[in-house]
Structure formats: structure tokens, C-alpha cells
Design a protein around this motif. Structure first.
Motif, PDB file in Angstrom:
ATOM      1  N   ARG A 138      43.699  39.755  29.725  1.00  0.00           N
ATOM      2  CA  ARG A 138      42.884  40.291  30.811  1.00  0.00           C
ATOM      3  C   ARG A 138      42.753  39.278  31.939  1.00  0.00           C
ATOM      4  O   ARG A 138      42.873  39.621  33.118  1.00  0.00           O
ATOM      5  CB  ARG A 138      41.491  40.671  30.296  1.00  0.00           C
ATOM      6  CG  ARG A 138      40.585  41.243  31.374  1.00  0.00           C
ATOM      7  CD  ARG A 138      39.145  41.304  30.909  1.00  0.00           C
ATOM      8  NE  ARG A 138      38.667  40.017  30.423  1.00  0.00           N
ATOM      9  CZ  ARG A 138      38.340  39.002  31.220  1.00  0.00           C
ATOM     10  NH1 ARG A 138      38.435  39.139  32.518  1.00  0.00           N
ATOM     11  NH2 ARG A 138      37.923  37.861  30.705  1.00  0.00           N
ATOM     12  N   ASN A 162      40.135  48.194  30.929  1.00  0.00           N
ATOM     13  CA  ASN A 162      39.832  47.324  32.064  1.00  0.00           C
ATOM     14  C   ASN A 162      41.068  46.594  32.576  1.00  0.00           C
ATOM     15  O   ASN A 162      41.224  46.372  33.781  1.00  0.00           O
ATOM     16  CB  ASN A 162      38.757  46.315  31.674  1.00  0.00           C
ATOM     17  CG  ASN A 162      37.402  46.964  31.456  1.00  0.00           C
ATOM     18  OD1 ASN A 162      37.203  48.130  31.772  1.00  0.00           O
ATOM     19  ND2 ASN A 162      36.467  46.217  30.899  1.00  0.00           N
ATOM     20  N   LYS A 202      42.441  46.986  36.357  1.00  0.00           N
ATOM     21  CA  LYS A 202      42.673  45.853  37.249  1.00  0.00           C
ATOM     22  C   LYS A 202      44.067  45.919  37.863  1.00  0.00           C
ATOM     23  O   LYS A 202      44.283  45.489  39.004  1.00  0.00           O
ATOM     24  CB  LYS A 202      42.489  44.545  36.476  1.00  0.00           C
ATOM     25  CG  LYS A 202      42.511  43.300  37.351  1.00  0.00           C
ATOM     26  CD  LYS A 202      42.266  42.050  36.528  1.00  0.00           C
ATOM     27  CE  LYS A 202      42.363  40.805  37.391  1.00  0.00           C
ATOM     28  NZ  LYS A 202      42.185  39.567  36.600  1.00  0.00           N
ATOM     29  N   PHE A 211      36.944  43.872  40.400  1.00  0.00           N
ATOM     30  CA  PHE A 211      36.178  43.932  39.160  1.00  0.00           C
ATOM     31  C   PHE A 211      35.276  45.151  39.075  1.00  0.00           C
ATOM     32  O   PHE A 211      34.430  45.241  38.215  1.00  0.00           O
ATOM     33  CB  PHE A 211      35.388  42.630  38.976  1.00  0.00           C
ATOM     34  CG  PHE A 211      36.300  41.464  38.731  1.00  0.00           C
ATOM     35  CD1 PHE A 211      36.709  41.141  37.454  1.00  0.00           C
ATOM     36  CD2 PHE A 211      36.805  40.743  39.796  1.00  0.00           C
ATOM     37  CE1 PHE A 211      37.585  40.096  37.226  1.00  0.00           C
ATOM     38  CE2 PHE A 211      37.690  39.695  39.575  1.00  0.00           C
ATOM     39  CZ  PHE A 211      38.074  39.376  38.291  1.00  0.00           C
ATOM     40  N   HIS A 213      25.030  45.227  39.910  1.00  0.00           N
ATOM     41  CA  HIS A 213      25.303  44.720  38.565  1.00  0.00           C
ATOM     42  C   HIS A 213      24.017  44.153  37.966  1.00  0.00           C
ATOM     43  O   HIS A 213      23.159  43.633  38.685  1.00  0.00           O
ATOM     44  CB  HIS A 213      26.382  43.636  38.613  1.00  0.00           C
ATOM     45  CG  HIS A 213      27.770  44.198  38.585  1.00  0.00           C
ATOM     46  ND1 HIS A 213      28.878  43.427  38.363  1.00  0.00           N
ATOM     47  CD2 HIS A 213      28.237  45.462  38.749  1.00  0.00           C
ATOM     48  CE1 HIS A 213      29.971  44.179  38.390  1.00  0.00           C
ATOM     49  NE2 HIS A 213      29.594  45.418  38.627  1.00  0.00           N
ATOM     50  N   ARG A 215      30.384  39.191  29.038  1.00  0.00           N
ATOM     51  CA  ARG A 215      30.917  38.105  29.854  1.00  0.00           C
ATOM     52  C   ARG A 215      30.604  38.384  31.322  1.00  0.00           C
ATOM     53  O   ARG A 215      30.792  39.503  31.800  1.00  0.00           O
ATOM     54  CB  ARG A 215      32.430  38.004  29.643  1.00  0.00           C
ATOM     55  CG  ARG A 215      33.125  36.900  30.429  1.00  0.00           C
ATOM     56  CD  ARG A 215      34.626  36.981  30.175  1.00  0.00           C
ATOM     57  NE  ARG A 215      35.348  35.897  30.832  1.00  0.00           N
ATOM     58  CZ  ARG A 215      35.811  35.954  32.077  1.00  0.00           C
ATOM     59  NH1 ARG A 215      35.603  37.028  32.811  1.00  0.00           N
ATOM     60  NH2 ARG A 215      36.482  34.947  32.591  1.00  0.00           N
ATOM     61  N   CYS A 270      31.117  38.784  35.151  1.00  0.00           N
ATOM     62  CA  CYS A 270      32.332  39.100  35.906  1.00  0.00           C
ATOM     63  C   CYS A 270      32.522  38.078  37.020  1.00  0.00           C
ATOM     64  O   CYS A 270      31.590  37.356  37.399  1.00  0.00           O
ATOM     65  CB  CYS A 270      32.276  40.524  36.458  1.00  0.00           C
ATOM     66  SG  CYS A 270      31.313  40.711  37.967  1.00  0.00           S
ATOM     67  N   ARG A 271      33.719  38.032  37.570  1.00  0.00           N
ATOM     68  CA  ARG A 271      34.031  37.005  38.566  1.00  0.00           C
ATOM     69  C   ARG A 271      33.223  37.194  39.854  1.00  0.00           C
ATOM     70  O   ARG A 271      32.860  36.223  40.510  1.00  0.00           O
ATOM     71  CB  ARG A 271      35.531  36.988  38.869  1.00  0.00           C
ATOM     72  CG  ARG A 271      35.977  35.773  39.677  1.00  0.00           C
ATOM     73  CD  ARG A 271      37.483  35.622  39.656  1.00  0.00           C
ATOM     74  NE  ARG A 271      37.978  35.300  38.343  1.00  0.00           N
ATOM     75  CZ  ARG A 271      38.001  34.065  37.818  1.00  0.00           C
ATOM     76  NH1 ARG A 271      37.513  33.042  38.509  1.00  0.00           N
ATOM     77  NH2 ARG A 271      38.494  33.850  36.621  1.00  0.00           N
ATOM     78  N   ASP A 272      32.933  38.429  40.216  1.00  0.00           N
ATOM     79  CA  ASP A 272      32.152  38.626  41.437  1.00  0.00           C
ATOM     80  C   ASP A 272      30.725  38.117  41.245  1.00  0.00           C
ATOM     81  O   ASP A 272      30.156  37.478  42.135  1.00  0.00           O
ATOM     82  CB  ASP A 272      32.127  40.108  41.827  1.00  0.00           C
ATOM     83  CG  ASP A 272      31.420  40.326  43.145  1.00  0.00           C
ATOM     84  OD1 ASP A 272      32.029  40.051  44.196  1.00  0.00           O
ATOM     85  OD2 ASP A 272      30.245  40.736  43.126  1.00  0.00           O
ATOM     86  N   CYS A 273      30.128  38.415  40.084  1.00  0.00           N
ATOM     87  CA  CYS A 273      28.769  37.931  39.808  1.00  0.00           C
ATOM     88  C   CYS A 273      28.738  36.430  39.600  1.00  0.00           C
ATOM     89  O   CYS A 273      27.668  35.822  39.592  1.00  0.00           O
ATOM     90  CB  CYS A 273      28.187  38.649  38.587  1.00  0.00           C
ATOM     91  SG  CYS A 273      27.779  40.376  38.913  1.00  0.00           S
ATOM     92  N   ASP A 333      25.954  33.913  29.191  1.00  0.00           N
ATOM     93  CA  ASP A 333      26.657  35.168  28.919  1.00  0.00           C
ATOM     94  C   ASP A 333      27.149  35.177  27.480  1.00  0.00           C
ATOM     95  O   ASP A 333      26.738  34.346  26.667  1.00  0.00           O
ATOM     96  CB  ASP A 333      27.769  35.423  29.939  1.00  0.00           C
ATOM     97  CG  ASP A 333      29.002  34.527  29.768  1.00  0.00           C
ATOM     98  OD1 ASP A 333      29.044  33.726  28.797  1.00  0.00           O
ATOM     99  OD2 ASP A 333      29.935  34.627  30.581  1.00  0.00           O
TER     100      ASP A 333
END
Length: 379
Positions: free
Chosen positions: A189, A220, A224, A296, A313, A339, A341-344, A361
């Protein structure tokens, strides 16, 4: 306490582990104060529980203080402290601590090496992890089991060495379990390797056909990559097999009360204030150069709707509630069951609000401070 029952170390250790499990930071401090007030000695059982508690509440320094206070430590205590460093991405410190352990004459066991390899994985210490794995049996008489192999697959996979991770799996002579294949799928992923992801998913679904997480993770990966037909097929399978997706939740403790948020949550009594603050933060983030990472948002919708979904989120809602309900300058600590996410994971918020933000997380801790994260974007 209300019934007047006297507590013993076993009872206190159980309460300590409960605080660690849910990330109840304020309760943890109250428990520690009670233990100190009653003059409970920090033996291996209670002391190790408190090391774990402080590590999982985001304070590896306090965990180390407890360790140093213990008069007697065994391999479990040392391993717990190594694991504490691993949770927070302090791989080098974990390795140095392992050497201290050996210098003190403590014999390592299989738990020690799981903790060490985990620490290497979350710090990107590939060469160090490979060296530890290769000398476990030869120098320390600890035969690698599936947990050690899983850590190695995670270590190699995170570093993008997917072929090497697969080669290690193929050479295994012990039985492979779901966590092993899940580690490989998770690495796929991160790096977008669909072909290898499908192979890992086949093995996972054979071992755990009723675990919805495997279907969702593969879905997911497809999302992506923009393969929406494959996403639809995965979701149809979930519905057909009547599986329920584990929802993402984020918790924050304020004034001794745990507040829970889900994505798009509007059930909180302070929802209006939270969303007003979100709008303020949104404008400040835009001025600071923040660009929402819509990769994401795993739905086939337009970009504007994707950005709106990102702003609601669960971790963003929890952090915003923390901003409006705690004193300026105090750290904000949240716990998430999935986990991040990259944006958060955007580091700008901590510099804009001038707060330290600690996120626990499903995998590790992230300490955001002055626009940087302790994980150095490696998680």
C-alpha cells in the motif's frame, strides 16, 4: 476504593495496563500518584506495567525514569523499555539500550528481539535490523519465529525492498500467519505495488476469509491507483460475506473525560464550535501553503468533495476540539485506532497553533512540534 477494599500490586498493575490500553493520560497520572502515596515498591511486575503505561501515553522520558527507579530489572523490564523507544521511533536509542542490557549481563529472549526489530522498522534502520536478525540464533541462541520474520518483512517493506521481503517469506521454513502477509500487504500500500499486493491478499484471505480489514486494505490500494472497478468488486465481496468494516475512531481526554470522534462526526455537543475552528484553521493552512492530499480519499468523487471529506477526518475533529477546550500552549494528545493517513499527518498545524500535538495511532507515536514530526515522515 469506594468499597474500602485494600489494593495490592496486582490490582494496581491491572489498572495501569488499562490506562495504557486506552491512552487515559490524566488517569495514568492519578494512578501513579496513588502508587507513590501508598509507597508501593516498583518491583518487576508493577514497574514494567508503568513503563508500558508511560510509553503508551506518549512519554518515553517518564518510562525511562520509572525504569531507572526500579531496584531490580529482568529481561521483561529491559525489553519493555526497548519497546518504548520503538513506539516513538527512537531506533538508535533502542539499540544503545540493548547494548547496555548485554553489558549488565541480562540474557535477551525472543521478546527482546521482537522489540528491537520493531524499533529498527519504525526508524528505517534496515542494515541494523538485518544484522540483528542474522545473529539472533548464532550469537544469542534465540531462534527466529514468525513474529521476528514479520518484523523483518515490515522493515524491508517500509524501506521499499519488497522483492527482498518476498524472498525472505519464500525462504521461511516455519508456518506463515496472517500478520506476516498483512505486513507485506501494508508495504504494498505504501509503495503502490498492486501485483504483489494481490499475491499477499490471496494468502491473507485463505487464512482469514472473514477479516474485513484485508478486503478494505486491498480496496484502498486499488482506490489509490484509480482502479475503481476493482474497488467496487472488493466492496461487493464485503457486502456479500456480510462483513463489517472496523470504523476509524479518535479519542481525546479533556477534563478527565474521554471524547470520541468518527469521520464526519456531528454528534459531539460542541460540533458547531469545532467546525467554526476548523474553518479558521483551514484558512490559516491555505495561507501557509497547505495543499490537501486527496489521494487518501478513497472514493470516486470530485476533488472539491474529497477536500471536504479530508477536513472531517476523526483526528482533525479531535485535535480541533482539543484546541478549543484546553489552555493555550499545552500539548494536545490523541489516540487513534487506525494508522494515521498522510494528509492528517500534515505538520503545519503544530506550527500554526504553536502547540505540541502527540498522536498515538495503531502503529506508533507521532510527536508534532514546530512544524516537524518525530517520525521524520517514516511510518
Amino acid at each position: 476504593m469506594e468499597e474500602g477494599v485494600l489494593h495490592d500490586k496486582v490490582a494496581m498493575a491491572t489498572v495501569v495496563y488499562a490506562c495504557a490500553k486506552v491512552g487515559a493520560m490524566n488517569k495514568a497520572q492519578l494512578v501513579h500518584d496513588y502508587i507513590s502515596g501508598k509507597n508501593f515498591s516498583l518491583d518487576v511486575f508493577l514497574g514494567t506495567a508503568m513503563i508500558d503505561m508511560y510509553a503508551k501515553r506518549g512519554s518515553v522520558e517518564s518510562a525511562r525514569e520509572i525504569f531507572d527507579m526500579m531496584r531490580f530489572k529482568n529481561v521483561v523490564s529491559w525489553s519493555a523499555m526497548i519497546a518504548a523507544y520503538g513506539y516513538h521511533g527512537h531506533g538508535r536509542e533502542a539499540l544503545e539500550f540493548f547494548q547496555m542490557m548485554l553489558n549488565c549481563g541480562i540474557l535477551s529472549n525472543h521478546i527482546t528481539f521482537v522489540s528491537l526489530l520493531y524499533a529498527c522498522s519504525h526508524a528505517g534502520l534496515v542494515d541494523e535490523g538485518r544484522r540483528i536478525f542474522s545473529c539472533m540464533w548464532e550469537y544469542y541462541s534465540v531462534k527466529p519465529d514468525v513474529k521476528h520474520y514479520t518484523c523483518m518483512v515490515d522493515l524491508l517493506g517500509r524501506a521499499g525492498r519488497l522483492d527482498e521481503a518476498l524472498e525472505l517469506i519464500d525462504k521461511m521454513t516455519i508456518e506463515k500467519d496472517a500478520r506476516l502477509w498483512s505486513a507485506l500487504l501494508g508495504a504494498c500500500r505504501i509503495h503502490g505495488n498492486i501485483e504483489l499486493a494481490e499475491r499477499a491478499a490471496v494468502s491473507l484471505l485463505e487464512l482469514e476469509p472473514d477479516n474485513p480489514g484485508h478486503y478494505i486494505l486491498l480496496s484502498n490500494i486499488y482506490a489509490k491507483a484509480g482502479r475503481w472497478e476493482a474497488v467496487a468488486k472488493m466492496r461487493e465481496l464485503v457486502v456479500h460475506r456480510r462483513l463489517k468494516k472496523i470504523p476509524g475512531w479518535t479519542w481525546i481526554e479533556v477534563n478527565d473525560k474521554i471524547h470520541q470522534f468518527g469521520v464526519g462526526d456531528t454528534s459531539h455537543p460542541h460540533t458547531r464550535e469545532i467546525h467554526r475552528m476548523l474553518q479558521v484553521l483551514s484558512k490559516k493552512l491555505d495561507l501557509a501553503g497547505y495543499v490537501p492530499d486527496t489521494n487518501f480519499v478513497l472514493h470516486d468523487v470530485d476533488e472539491e468533495l474529497k477536500e471536504e471529506m479530508l477536513y472531517t477526518h476523526s483526528e482533525k475533529l479531535a485535535i480541533t476540539f482539543g484546541l478549543i477546550s484546553t489552555s493555550e500552549g499545552t500539548p494536545i494528545r490523541i489516540t487513534k485506532n487506525l494508522r494515521v493517513c498522510r494528509d492528517c499527518h500534515s505538520k503545519l498545524v503544530s506550527s500554526i497553533v504553536q502547540r505540541e500535538i502527540v498522536v498515538r495511532d495503531a502503529n506508533r507515536f507521532h510527536h508534532f512540534k514546530e512544524g516537524a514530526c518525530s517520525c521524520a515522515d517514516y511510518w
